[in-house]
Design a protein around this motif. Structure first.
Motif, PDB file in Angstrom:
ATOM      1  N   GLY A  16       5.347  12.433 -14.639  1.00  0.00           N
ATOM      2  CA  GLY A  16       6.242  13.466 -15.150  1.00  0.00           C
ATOM      3  C   GLY A  16       5.901  14.874 -14.713  1.00  0.00           C
ATOM      4  N   ASP A  18       6.259  17.779 -12.522  1.00  0.00           N
ATOM      5  CA  ASP A  18       7.204  18.178 -11.491  1.00  0.00           C
ATOM      6  C   ASP A  18       7.048  19.611 -11.012  1.00  0.00           C
ATOM      7  OD1 ASP A  18      10.013  18.429 -13.842  1.00  0.00           O
ATOM      8  OD2 ASP A  18       8.045  19.400 -13.768  1.00  0.00           O
ATOM      9  N   ARG A  19       5.965  20.288 -11.400  1.00  0.00           N
ATOM     10  CA  ARG A  19       5.786  21.680 -10.954  1.00  0.00           C
ATOM     11  C   ARG A  19       5.767  21.751  -9.423  1.00  0.00           C
ATOM     12  NH1 ARG A  19       0.696  25.682 -12.468  1.00  0.00           N
ATOM     13  NH2 ARG A  19       1.163  27.317 -10.974  1.00  0.00           N
ATOM     14  N   VAL A  23       8.438  23.554  -6.968  1.00  0.00           N
ATOM     15  CA  VAL A  23       8.006  24.678  -6.131  1.00  0.00           C
ATOM     16  C   VAL A  23       8.341  24.395  -4.669  1.00  0.00           C
ATOM     17  CG1 VAL A  23       5.951  25.823  -5.201  1.00  0.00           C
ATOM     18  CG2 VAL A  23       6.227  25.603  -7.658  1.00  0.00           C
TER      19      VAL A  23
ATOM     20  N   ALA B 204       7.724  20.153 -20.119  1.00  0.00           N
ATOM     21  CA  ALA B 204       6.748  20.239 -19.036  1.00  0.00           C
ATOM     22  C   ALA B 204       6.002  18.969 -18.663  1.00  0.00           C
ATOM     23  CB  ALA B 204       5.704  21.301 -19.376  1.00  0.00           C
ATOM     24  N   GLU B 245       0.041  24.595 -17.585  1.00  0.00           N
ATOM     25  CA  GLU B 245      -0.170  23.834 -16.357  1.00  0.00           C
ATOM     26  C   GLU B 245       1.090  23.807 -15.503  1.00  0.00           C
ATOM     27  OE1 GLU B 245      -3.389  21.949 -15.323  1.00  0.00           O
ATOM     28  OE2 GLU B 245      -3.479  23.876 -16.340  1.00  0.00           O
ATOM     29  N   ALA B 246       2.229  23.828 -16.152  1.00  0.00           N
ATOM     30  CA  ALA B 246       3.493  23.818 -15.406  1.00  0.00           C
ATOM     31  C   ALA B 246       3.755  25.173 -14.749  1.00  0.00           C
ATOM     32  CB  ALA B 246       4.651  23.448 -16.326  1.00  0.00           C
ATOM     33  N   GLY B 247       2.923  26.166 -15.048  1.00  0.00           N
ATOM     34  CA  GLY B 247       3.026  27.440 -14.346  1.00  0.00           C
ATOM     35  C   GLY B 247       3.322  28.645 -15.207  1.00  0.00           C
ATOM     36  N   ALA B 449       5.914  29.867 -12.129  1.00  0.00           N
ATOM     37  CA  ALA B 449       5.179  28.987 -11.215  1.00  0.00           C
ATOM     38  C   ALA B 449       5.454  29.362  -9.762  1.00  0.00           C
ATOM     39  CB  ALA B 449       5.571  27.527 -11.447  1.00  0.00           C
TER      40      ALA B 449
END
Lengths: 131, 557, 311
Positions: A16, A18-19, A23, B204, B245-247, B449
């Motif tokens: 899960g 997805d950062r 990006v 997230a 953590e997701a930014g 992010a």
């Protein structure tokens, strides 16, 4: 006319995070590409079907769950079954260096490990799509 | 708090100082055009009493007292050190059990269970989507049988266990209670936490199963059940870790986490629970990134905001309802794959930040975690990091040692104000669930992010070893690997289980579960019955999927 | 790959390739479209438009599923904005239709608006034809949903569904009357939100002023829960039947086609204008002179027209 490169950014399996995928998707757009993002929880089947319908030049797979040795080769195999081996397949995420030879043997063109600048990914895709 | 006359003197002195500095800068420009915090906020060259003109000591008060800025206990680590709780789990229950015993041997004071993705998403190891995923990011638990092995030889009345499980938290908690019962330990003695924070999954983390409404119902069912039957259990760990953590920025971490907290409190009150009954058992989970000073200010800001909100917005009377207790994990996203030894240093800084910030519990990452789960050796160093800070650094001698620092107090207020703006915005959108629906929170985090990534790629933000001070290095050796045979064996075990259990009983209990889900009775007792007859996690979640449906993701890029 | 043969077999790769080719103005691809024109005209084209966040993709997903249940073949074209600065695009509508990717009777294609303000480019029109030849019974075209795209979509479809969301109350007043007129069916999505009934009332009030014969039905939906989908589809069918029985169906298609060929000619002329290097040079030097005040835009236009006619 120089048409934009089309890329499918895919998240296979149950991961899960997805950062990175998001990006990279944005970076590809900023580099002038058309990016189709699949969202989470894609089976290899769904990824390949999307790749074919969208007629993408490249499938970029993001995976951080450790299931890469299973899922990435499966995508390549299914693309081959659909006569779509001309589509460039690349991957990124949490993938140890020692798994890269195996993945490349199984048709993944390149793996972008943590810390790879998006510019490197972009240049690779531009240089290696079959057009 | 400062004498008006003395304050004027400081302001005057400051003006002169700034003038002198300006002319010096003209000849000797600073290293960077702008100095920014880890979150990108500008930091001045100097902070003085002038930055605290409005400040009064009563704004932060004493530790253990409202608004808890200085800490939730009066003497903090002088009384008891934070719990050294290392998140662990991989492959099989047997291997994970071994790792837990090793960690306890080495001095960790609490257990923390990591489950694999199929378990977190309510699938058995033999489900189609579990292919390649079994045991990879945590331990695979398909039924009570696995849970019994996981805690074999671990007395559940003597340990506290944190379980990082969200959508199927009810099931894993039920299994824990059932294992304890077999050990002869009644549920009122059990201490621990379940993460159980579904909103941040949507935002997230991605291990959601059901849509928002039924998920909130499951959460409030757990609140209610535990308030009577498992009173020492922390029923939720409202998380900012994953948001960061997701930014996200530090202020967003606080703002969005508290917004989620508000949503949970509102849901519980709507379900008829009394705030002072369930609120003392709410806990939080924050990140620890590299900018030590910003992080310390962040934790203090979070405590202060939560206390105020619980008191003023929800009318809480019990001091325990207002005291924000939290677990911290050092930031995974700060680790580099390049020159992994550097990560030990990063984790040490992050440990200091969490401790100076007053955390109740801490997990420290291992150096190899940019690429794999930790080996025994690397996890030992991570644990030692906590122990060295605890016993050798001196920071545990006194409570909230950084209080009163002009910078820290100014930064605490700054983060509080910024976080409050985010909370207000979420309120305006109708609360966290609606804000998530509209993609607002996800969009904010995504923008942060992307901005961060650009900073790193342009070199504006230095990451040592990655975009500066790089070396030629070979691939790291001896990383932990999970044997694919684990998946195969898990499937076999499941087949055996299904063949040898009382399948009629399983059918009966699953039917009872369906009825409970379709109605409004508390699901916990029914789930406990189901796990006891060895209904699998996948079967139980399957019934819930059927009744509740599945969450439909939306994406904002 | 023999695209023609595979396309007529219903091979999805061929469909996808042909869409790419026509989107990028490949000559041979247009020859193929010329050849296969008599295989088009069977698909019923439904436009889905409305402001961002209205839930168009989710709604489309549900409508498609309903048609699949009937055994129909469905095509979906989802258009998203192209960045004017980079030429790139994030095409994110597919995410909400992810369950349909593997269904044999569905074809979903994401397209960037690629410089067309209206969100419906020539490429989109051509893609609709390809899906028509492929054998789609219904083709849904989902637009960008801002500004002019609503107008453009009418010219490309048989029925336009306008998707609104409650809470846009004030925005409805701000919406120009022209845009309200293009909806053949209105869907108020996320109808469980506050203000849904009010929004419905406001739309109906505006429709009271319409002079058209057809009174657009206003349907309440909660796409996420699959609520109101059947009723919405009924509304679309009602419009379809209305147009068939009044002969408006053909009239509308003829008008749409008129518009299409005018657009094609416009583009061709402009291409010709800029293809001719002499003309481009001329335009550049004229522009410099206009700013220097040595000539003016209207005189410059006369000069260029004169040159076109000459060449």
């Amino acid at each position: 006319m120089d048409r934009p490169i089309r890329v499918l950014v895919a998240k296979p399996g149950l991961d899960g995070h997805d950062r990175g995928a998001k990006v990279v998707a944005r970076a590809l757009r900023d580099a002038g590409m058309e990016v189709i993002y699949t969202g989470l929880r894609q089976t290899p089947d769904q990824i390949v079907n999307a790749a074919i319908q969208e007629d993408v030049d490249c499938v970029a797979i993001s995976i951080l769950s450790g299931a890469h040795n299973t899922l990435l080769p499966k995508v390549v195999k299914l693309l081959a079954e659909q006569d779509a081996s001309d589509i460039l397949v690349v991957g990124g995420g949490v993938i140890p260096d020692e798994d890269i030879p195996f993945l490349k043997e199984n048709g993944i063109a390149e793996i972008f490990t943590p810390g790879t600048p998006t510019s490197v990914t972009i240049e690779f895709i531009k240089a290696n799509v079959n057009r | 708090m400062f004498d008006k006359g003395k304050m004027a003197q400081v302001s005057e002195g400051l003006e002169k100082f700034n003038e002198k500095t300006k002319s010096m800068l003209a000849k000797n420009p600073e290293r960077l055009e702008k100095f920014v915090s880890g979150s990108g906020d500008e930091v001045k060259g100097l902070y003085t009493p002038a930055d605290l003109e409005e400040f009064d000591y009563s704004d932060i008060g004493f530790p253990g007292e409202y608004p808890y800025t200085r800490g939730v206990q009066p003497n903090m680590y002088r009384g008891r050190l934070w719990t050294m709780r290392m998140y662990a789990g991989f492959a099989t229950a047997e291997e994970s059990n071994k790792r837990y015993k090793y960690l306890v041997e080495q001095g960790s004071s609490g257990l923390s269970v990591a489950f694999d993705l199929p378990t977190q998403i309510g699938y058995d190891s033999d489900h189609e989507l579990s292919e390649g995923e079994v045991g990879k990011v945590g331990v695979a638990i398909d039924s009570l049988a696995d849970m019994e092995i996981l805690f074999d030889g671990i007395p559940l009345d003597k340990v506290s266990t944190s379980m990082t499980i969200n959508a199927p938290a009810s099931v894993l908690l039920a299994m824990y209670i059932a294992v304890a019962e077999k050990q002869g330990v009644s549920s009122d003695k059990l201490r621990g936490t379940i993460q159980n924070d579904i909103l941040k999954e949507y935002i997230a983390r991605g291990t959601y199963i059901f849509p928002t409404e039924p998920s909130m119902r499951l959460i409030t069912d757990i609140f209610e059940y535990c308030s009577k039957d498992v009173p020492l259990w922390n029923t939720i760990s409202i998380s900012g870790y994953h948001i960061r953590e997701a930014g996200s920025t530090a202020a967003q971490e606080v703002g969005f986490t508290i917004a989620d907290g508000i949503a949970y409190v509102e849901a519980a009150i709507k379900a008829g629970l009394d705030v002072d009954t369930f609120a003392p058992r709410l806990s939080f989970f924050f990140n620890a990134h590299n900018d030590l000073l910003e992080e310390v200010a962040k934790y203090r800001a979070a405590r202060t905001l939560w206390a105020k909100i619980m008191k003023e917005r929800f009318g809480a009377k019990n001091p325990k309802s207002m005291a924000l207790k939290f677990h911290t994990q050092t930031g995974g996203s700060t680790l580099t794959a390049q020159q992994p030894e550097n990560n030990i240093v990063r984790v040490a800084i992050q440990t200091l930040a969490a401790v100076l910030g007053g955390t109740q519990s801490l997990h420290t990452n291992s150096k190899d975690e940019a690429l794999a789960l930790p080996t025994e050796d690397s996890v030992r160093v991570a644990l030692r990091t906590q122990q060295i800070v605890a016993h050798e650094s001196g920071v545990t001698n006194t409570v909230d040692p950084l209080a009163g620092s002009y910078f820290i107090e100014a930064k605490t207020k700054e983060i509080m104000d910024k976080a409050m703006e985010y909370i207000t915005k979420v309120d305006d959108l109708g609360g966290a669930p609606k804000a998530i629906d509209q993609g607002y929170i996800q969009q904010e985090i995504m923008d942060a992010a992307y901005y961060y990534q650009k900073e790193v790629e342009t070199g504006e933000r230095i990451v040592v070893g990655m975009n500066k001070y790089q070396i030629e290095e070979s691939a790291p050796k001896d990383l932990l690997r999970v044997d694919p045979i684990v998946g195969e064996n898990a499937k076999k075990k499941l087949a055996d289980l299904r063949a040898n259990r009382d399948n009629a009983a399983v059918e009966e209990k699953l039917a009872a579960l369906r009825t409970a889900c379709e109605g409004s009775q508390n699901v916990m007792p029914v789930i406990i019955e189901a796990v006891k007859v060895y209904a699998t996690l996948g079967e139980i979640c399957g019934v819930m999927r059927d009744v509740f449906g599945e969450y439909q993701q939306s994406v904002n890029l | 790959m023999n695209i023609e043969a595979k396309l007529l077999e219903g091979n999805k790769r061929a469909v996808a390739r042909l869409i790419t080719l026509v989107e990028n103005k490949d000559e041979a691809a247009f020859e193929l479209l010329k050849k296969l024109h008599n295989k088009t005209g069977n698909a019923y084209v439904v436009g889905i438009t409305g402001p961002p966040g209205a839930g168009k993709s989710t709604l489309t997903d549900k409508l498609v599923k309903r048609l699949l249940d009937e055994g129909k073949k469905v095509g979906v074209i989802a258009v998203d904005p192209t960045s004017p600065f980079t030429g790139g695009a994030i095409l994110g509508d597919r995410v909400r239709m992810t369950g349909l990717s593997t269904h044999p009777n569905v074809f979903i294609r994401s397209m960037g608006a690629r410089g067309s303000l209206g969100g419906i480019s020539e490429g989109t029109s051509a893609a609709i034809k390809v899906l028509d030849i492929y054998g789609a019974d219904y083709i849904f075209v989902e637009t960008v949903g801002v500004g002019q795209s609503e107008i453009d979509i009418v010219k490309n479809c048989d029925t336009t569904v306008m998707v609104m969301v409650p809470g846009l109350g004030d925005d409805i007043q701000a919406i120009k009357a022209g845009i309200m007129e293009i909806g053949d069916v209105f869907a108020i999505n996320k109808a469980d939100r506050d203000g849904a009934k009010k929004t419905a009332r406001e739309i109906n009030a505006m429709l009271d002023y319409s002079s058209k014969d057809w009174r657009p039905p206003v349907k309440m939906t909660i796409a996420m829960n699959n609520d109101g989908i059947e009723e919405l589809f009924e509304g679309i069918s009602e419009h379809r039947n209305y147009m068939a029985s009044t002969g408006l169906f053909e009239t509308r298609r003829i008008n749409n086609t008129k518009n299409e060929i005018v657009e094609l000619v416009k583009h061709r002329v402009l291409e010709h204008l800029f293809d001719n290097a002499y003309n481009e040079q001329l335009i550049n030097s004229l522009s410099v002179n206009i700013v220097k005040r040595e000539t003016d835009p209207y005189t410059a236009c006369d000069e260029i027209m004169h040159n076109i006619k000459k060449n």
